[in-house]
Design a protein around this motif. Structure first.
Motif, PDB file in Angstrom:
ATOM      1  N   GLU A 123       0.858  -1.182   0.000  1.00 11.28           N
ATOM      2  CA  GLU A 123       0.000   0.000   0.000  1.00 11.28           C
ATOM      3  C   GLU A 123       0.899   1.239   0.000  1.00 11.28           C
ATOM      4  OE1 GLU A 123      -3.153   0.012  -0.407  1.00 11.28           O
ATOM      5  OE2 GLU A 123      -3.372  -2.178  -0.274  1.00 11.28           O
ATOM      6  N   PRO A 124       0.867   2.050  -1.050  1.00 11.88           N
ATOM      7  CA  PRO A 124       1.782   3.197  -1.151  1.00 11.88           C
ATOM      8  C   PRO A 124       1.714   4.151   0.036  1.00 11.88           C
ATOM      9  CG  PRO A 124       0.683   2.817  -3.246  1.00 11.88           C
ATOM     10  CD  PRO A 124       0.016   1.917  -2.245  1.00 11.88           C
ATOM     11  N   ASP A 125       0.562   4.307   0.659  1.00  6.17           N
ATOM     12  CA  ASP A 125       0.424   5.263   1.754  1.00  6.17           C
ATOM     13  C   ASP A 125       1.093   4.790   3.042  1.00  6.17           C
ATOM     14  OD1 ASP A 125      -0.999   6.900   0.087  1.00  6.17           O
ATOM     15  OD2 ASP A 125      -2.960   6.151   0.744  1.00  6.17           O
ATOM     16  N   SER A 126       1.302   3.488   3.185  1.00  4.21           N
ATOM     17  CA  SER A 126       1.859   2.965   4.440  1.00  4.21           C
ATOM     18  C   SER A 126       3.235   2.328   4.280  1.00  4.21           C
ATOM     19  CB  SER A 126       0.899   1.931   5.045  1.00  4.21           C
ATOM     20  OG  SER A 126       0.710   0.842   4.145  1.00  4.21           O
ATOM     21  N   PHE A 127       3.662   2.101   3.052  1.00  6.88           N
ATOM     22  CA  PHE A 127       4.935   1.414   2.833  1.00  6.88           C
ATOM     23  C   PHE A 127       6.111   2.362   3.041  1.00  6.88           C
ATOM     24  CE2 PHE A 127       8.377   0.074  -0.109  1.00  6.88           C
ATOM     25  CZ  PHE A 127       8.674  -1.152   0.458  1.00  6.88           C
ATOM     26  N   ALA A 157       0.131  -1.059  -5.059  1.00  6.40           N
ATOM     27  CA  ALA A 157       1.199  -1.062  -6.059  1.00  6.40           C
ATOM     28  C   ALA A 157       2.061  -2.304  -5.911  1.00  6.40           C
ATOM     29  CB  ALA A 157       2.054   0.193  -5.924  1.00  6.40           C
ATOM     30  N   SER A 158       2.690  -2.687  -7.021  1.00  4.74           N
ATOM     31  CA  SER A 158       3.624  -3.815  -7.039  1.00  4.74           C
ATOM     32  C   SER A 158       5.036  -3.281  -7.280  1.00  4.74           C
ATOM     33  CB  SER A 158       3.251  -4.807  -8.150  1.00  4.74           C
ATOM     34  OG  SER A 158       4.257  -5.794  -8.290  1.00  4.74           O
ATOM     35  N   LEU A 159       5.952  -3.725  -6.451  1.00  4.20           N
ATOM     36  CA  LEU A 159       7.357  -3.329  -6.591  1.00  4.20           C
ATOM     37  C   LEU A 159       8.201  -4.565  -6.851  1.00  4.20           C
ATOM     38  CD1 LEU A 159       7.750  -0.853  -3.558  1.00  4.20           C
ATOM     39  CD2 LEU A 159       7.134  -0.318  -5.924  1.00  4.20           C
ATOM     40  N   CYS A 160       9.222  -4.384  -7.668  1.00  4.31           N
ATOM     41  CA  CYS A 160      10.198  -5.458  -7.909  1.00  4.31           C
ATOM     42  C   CYS A 160      11.591  -4.902  -7.680  1.00  4.31           C
ATOM     43  CB  CYS A 160      10.068  -6.011  -9.331  1.00  4.31           C
ATOM     44  SG  CYS A 160      11.280  -7.313  -9.701  1.00  4.31           S
ATOM     45  N   TYR A 161      12.316  -5.507  -6.745  1.00  2.00           N
ATOM     46  CA  TYR A 161      13.681  -5.086  -6.429  1.00  2.00           C
ATOM     47  C   TYR A 161      14.658  -6.183  -6.861  1.00  2.00           C
ATOM     48  CZ  TYR A 161      11.919  -1.326  -3.433  1.00  2.00           C
ATOM     49  OH  TYR A 161      11.296  -0.203  -2.951  1.00  2.00           O
ATOM     50  N   ARG A 162      15.817  -5.735  -7.332  1.00  2.00           N
ATOM     51  CA  ARG A 162      16.895  -6.680  -7.662  1.00  2.00           C
ATOM     52  C   ARG A 162      17.975  -6.586  -6.593  1.00  2.00           C
ATOM     53  NH1 ARG A 162      17.781  -6.810 -13.553  1.00  2.00           N
ATOM     54  NH2 ARG A 162      15.970  -8.177 -13.248  1.00  2.00           N
ATOM     55  N   LEU A 163      18.254  -7.706  -5.962  1.00  2.00           N
ATOM     56  CA  LEU A 163      19.264  -7.771  -4.910  1.00  2.00           C
ATOM     57  C   LEU A 163      20.534  -8.414  -5.461  1.00  2.00           C
ATOM     58  CD1 LEU A 163      16.502  -7.508  -3.395  1.00  2.00           C
ATOM     59  CD2 LEU A 163      17.529  -8.858  -1.554  1.00  2.00           C
ATOM     60  N   LEU A 209       6.697  -6.802   7.466  1.00  2.00           N
ATOM     61  CA  LEU A 209       6.192  -5.756   6.585  1.00  2.00           C
ATOM     62  C   LEU A 209       4.764  -6.079   6.153  1.00  2.00           C
ATOM     63  CD1 LEU A 209       9.316  -5.258   4.264  1.00  2.00           C
ATOM     64  CD2 LEU A 209       8.782  -4.041   6.377  1.00  2.00           C
ATOM     65  N   GLN A 210       3.990  -5.071   5.957  1.00  2.00           N
ATOM     66  CA  GLN A 210       2.611  -5.264   5.499  1.00  2.00           C
ATOM     67  C   GLN A 210       2.598  -5.327   3.973  1.00  2.00           C
ATOM     68  OE1 GLN A 210       0.430  -2.023   7.302  1.00  2.00           O
ATOM     69  NE2 GLN A 210       0.265  -3.082   9.268  1.00  2.00           N
ATOM     70  N   VAL A 211       3.123  -6.429   3.452  1.00  2.00           N
ATOM     71  CA  VAL A 211       3.212  -6.627   2.010  1.00  2.00           C
ATOM     72  C   VAL A 211       2.705  -8.028   1.673  1.00  2.00           C
ATOM     73  CG1 VAL A 211       5.178  -5.045   1.789  1.00  2.00           C
ATOM     74  CG2 VAL A 211       5.594  -7.511   2.095  1.00  2.00           C
ATOM     75  N   THR A 212       2.375  -8.218   0.412  1.00  2.00           N
ATOM     76  CA  THR A 212       1.972  -9.533  -0.086  1.00  2.00           C
ATOM     77  C   THR A 212       2.979  -9.961  -1.146  1.00  2.00           C
ATOM     78  OG1 THR A 212      -0.359  -9.000   0.271  1.00  2.00           O
ATOM     79  CG2 THR A 212       0.144 -10.859  -1.192  1.00  2.00           C
ATOM     80  N   LEU A 213       3.730 -11.000  -0.823  1.00  2.00           N
ATOM     81  CA  LEU A 213       4.772 -11.461  -1.741  1.00  2.00           C
ATOM     82  C   LEU A 213       4.161 -12.068  -2.996  1.00  2.00           C
ATOM     83  CD1 LEU A 213       7.127 -13.037   0.911  1.00  2.00           C
ATOM     84  CD2 LEU A 213       7.668 -11.065  -0.505  1.00  2.00           C
ATOM     85  N   ARG A 214       4.853 -11.867  -4.080  1.00  2.00           N
ATOM     86  CA  ARG A 214       4.391 -12.431  -5.353  1.00  2.00           C
ATOM     87  C   ARG A 214       5.212 -13.670  -5.690  1.00  2.00           C
ATOM     88  NH1 ARG A 214       4.176  -7.830  -9.797  1.00  2.00           N
ATOM     89  NH2 ARG A 214       3.318  -9.607 -10.931  1.00  2.00           N
TER      90      ARG A 214
END
Length: 582
Positions: free
Chosen positions: A504-508, A542-548, A577-582
């Motif tokens: 959620e963009p407002d809380s992330f 929103a969906s975010l993708c990070y490269r580690l 974290l309040q996220v949902t993994l894809r």
């Protein structure tokens, strides 16, 4: 005898994968008083003697007092009856090959199993030498260097056994009189060894993630505060880099800097140990410096508080929790008023104070969440242009290391220290001090990120080396005279993994994500980059993708370890974290 041949002082040496034993003969006969050689081969004794000069070579080895063993599988050394109770200083495998027309995958598998077998019979501080044909290793030492997927990936294979590549030398067959390489495609033919390379591996400091949450205690005024340190910071505290007996490069660069400054001004080093915890309210943030925001700070909640101020005791714990906030100190500037009010503060003298500061920061190759900061404070006559003089002195000292000084476009009283990799790692400024202004004196303040400066001065390619627990790092800086730093872990392999999730963009808070990455990896991630972002047009999330990028500058990091760490990261993200993994 040269390092390439593995020898200095009496040592137990094991040779595996020998063919006609010509290398073993050359080694044993040239080092009879220095080495106890155990030479082995995979073939049976009868099959070995079919090779040219093999029978004669075996006899010559035994005449030197060394031993020869047949049918020894280098991938299961501990299982051989004659080896299972022995440990070796050095294990040598020259030009390994799986046999016949085997491809790179089979030879990688051979190397991985060999390295895992080695560490079971290798002494602490021992070495493993692997000679490979040019191009096979897959390192920049090869000329030309093969594409990674078409090489044997020798460093990554060694990492599976906790070994790091510490040296690479040309393999010179002329040093070993009578040496004839055999075994190419399981035949009595030699490899192309003229441009071969000898890879020397050593044992890595073990890689492990912090096991427990660290509890710390700080004394603030009349209070004693017990708190939990954020888990991603566990490896950065209680390291004593700046202690009087330390030879750490951060301490050395501070000493060198203060020594040079003393040629222009008297310098007084403050030895008072301020606590790393601070108590503040939002309207006090300006005392931490102009570049510190509340979102950058590590806020902590006390577990226990003893010796409360009298007014707080009367109002109870609710008053304390709602009006008193605690954080890890983000800048040494917060101690400025204490310095200038101290009885030892003297105009015309530079006063130096250093310590750990903490800032929430993204995972990157240039910024760290913790560093040692040097604070310089001096009250000088206004007409002497003290800031200009300080800048000139520091510029002379630091410009050879790529440091530049640029005035702030919005504030003429401020100058930033910059480098190509990290801008604004230091600052020079005039600070308001009413108690001195009527005397025609201006208060000049300098803050410098000592850790980053140490990486520049000593040419350290990664700031994480400063925090390495491997004793080889500090040993280098204890030697006199001090030589240029040479890493003990060459060409560390890197691995890229992506992670995607809905949020959620407002809380992330992105820095919360970076903190979880640090906690899960214990510093094994070199960089995190956002590669994709998508916002649902109707749902709002929103969906975010990070490269580690996983890579360790000082420890063995294997593909299998990285998979485990990445899976642990996914688990931690789900928990914290309040996220949902894809």
């Amino acid at each position: 005898m040269t390092r390439d041949s593995a020898m200095c002082s009496p040592r137990e040496v094991l040779l595996v994968g020998e063919g006609n034993f010509s290398f073993s003969v050359a080694l044993a006969e040239s080092s009879m008083d220095e080495l106890n050689v155990t030479s082995t081969c995979l073939q049976s004794e009868d099959k070995t003697y079919r090779l040219e000069n093999a029978r004669e070579n075996v006899q010559r080895i035994r005449d030197c007092g060394s031993s020869v063993l047949f049918q020894v599988d280098c991938t299961s050394l501990k299982e051989h009856e004659a080896l299972q109770n022995n440990l070796f200083d050095c294990i040598i495998f020259n030009f390994p090959h799986f046999g016949r027309k085997s491809g790179v995958k089979k030879n990688r598998h051979l190397l991985a199993k060999f390295f895992l077998s080695c560490v079971q019979v290798l002494k602490g501080g021992g070495e493993v030498h692997v000679a490979l044909c040019n191009g096979q290793g897959g390192t920049p030492a090869d000329s030309p260097m093969r594409e990674w997927h078409n090489s044997w990936q020798v460093v990554a294979m060694a990492a599976e056994a906790g070994l790091i590549l510490s040296e690479v030398h040309p393999f010179d067959p002329m040093k070993y009189q009578g040496y004839k390489c055999t075994g190419y495609r399981s035949q009595d033919k030699g490899f192309h060894v003229d441009s071969g390379l000898n890879h020397i591996f050593t044992q890595s400091y073990p890689y492990s993630t912090p096991a427990v949450t660290l509890k710390m205690e700080a004394a603030l005024a009349k209070d004693s505060i017990l708190f939990e340190l954020p888990e991603e910071l566990s490896e950065y505290v209680n390291r004593s880099f700046l202690d009087s007996e330390s030879c750490h490069p951060v301490k050395l660069v501070q000493e060198q800097l203060l020594r040079e400054l003393k040629s222009s001004w008297p310098v007084y080093t403050l030895t008072h140990n301020f606590p790393e915890l601070v108590c503040c309210t939002p309207d006090q943030l300006h005392t931490f410096g102009p570049d510190v925001a509340a979102s950058d700070m590590y806020w902590v909640r006390p577990i226990e508080t003893h010796g409360l101020r009298e007014e707080d005791e009367m109002m109870g714990d609710d008053h304390l929790s709602s009006n008193t906030k605690y954080a890890l100190q983000p800048s040494m500037l917060m101690h400025l008023s204490e310095i200038i009010q101290h009885e030892d503060f003297s105009p015309g003298t530079l006063h130096a104070l250093s310590g750990l500061v903490f800032r929430r920061a993204p995972v990157s190759s240039s910024t760290s969440p913790v560093h040692h900061q040097l604070l310089l404070v001096g009250a000088f006559p206004s007409d002497s242009e003290p800031l200009k003089c300080l800048q000139g002195c520091l510029e002379t000292l630091l410009s050879p290391y790529g440091v530049s000084f640029i005035g702030d476009q919005e504030d003429a009283k401020k100058v930033w220290m910059n480098s190509e990799k990290l801008p604004k790692f230091g600052r020079l400024a005039y600070v308001s001090a009413p108690e001195y202004e009527f005397q025609g004196v201006r208060l000049s303040v300098v803050t410098i990120n000592l850790d980053y400066l140490a990486t520049l001065v000593f040419n350290l390619f990664d700031w994480r080396l400063l925090w390495s627990p491997d004793p080889r790092f500090l040993h280098h800086f204890s030697s006199k005279p001090l030589e240029p730093f040479c890493t003990f872990s060459l060409y560390p392999p890197s691995y890229s993994h992506d992670i995607s999730f809905w949020m959620e963009p407002d809380s992330f808070d992105e820095l919360d994500f970076h903190a979880v990455v640090r906690q899960a990896s214990a510093g094994a991630v070199r960089e995190v980059v956002l590669v994709d972002r998508f916002r649902h047009p109707h749902m709002g999330h929103a969906s975010l993708c990070y490269r580690l990028t996983y890579q360790s500058p000082d420890r063995a990091l294997s593909h299998s370890q990285v998979k485990d760490i990445h899976n642990q990261l996914r688990q931690l993200m789900s928990q914290k974290l309040q996220v949902t993994l894809r």
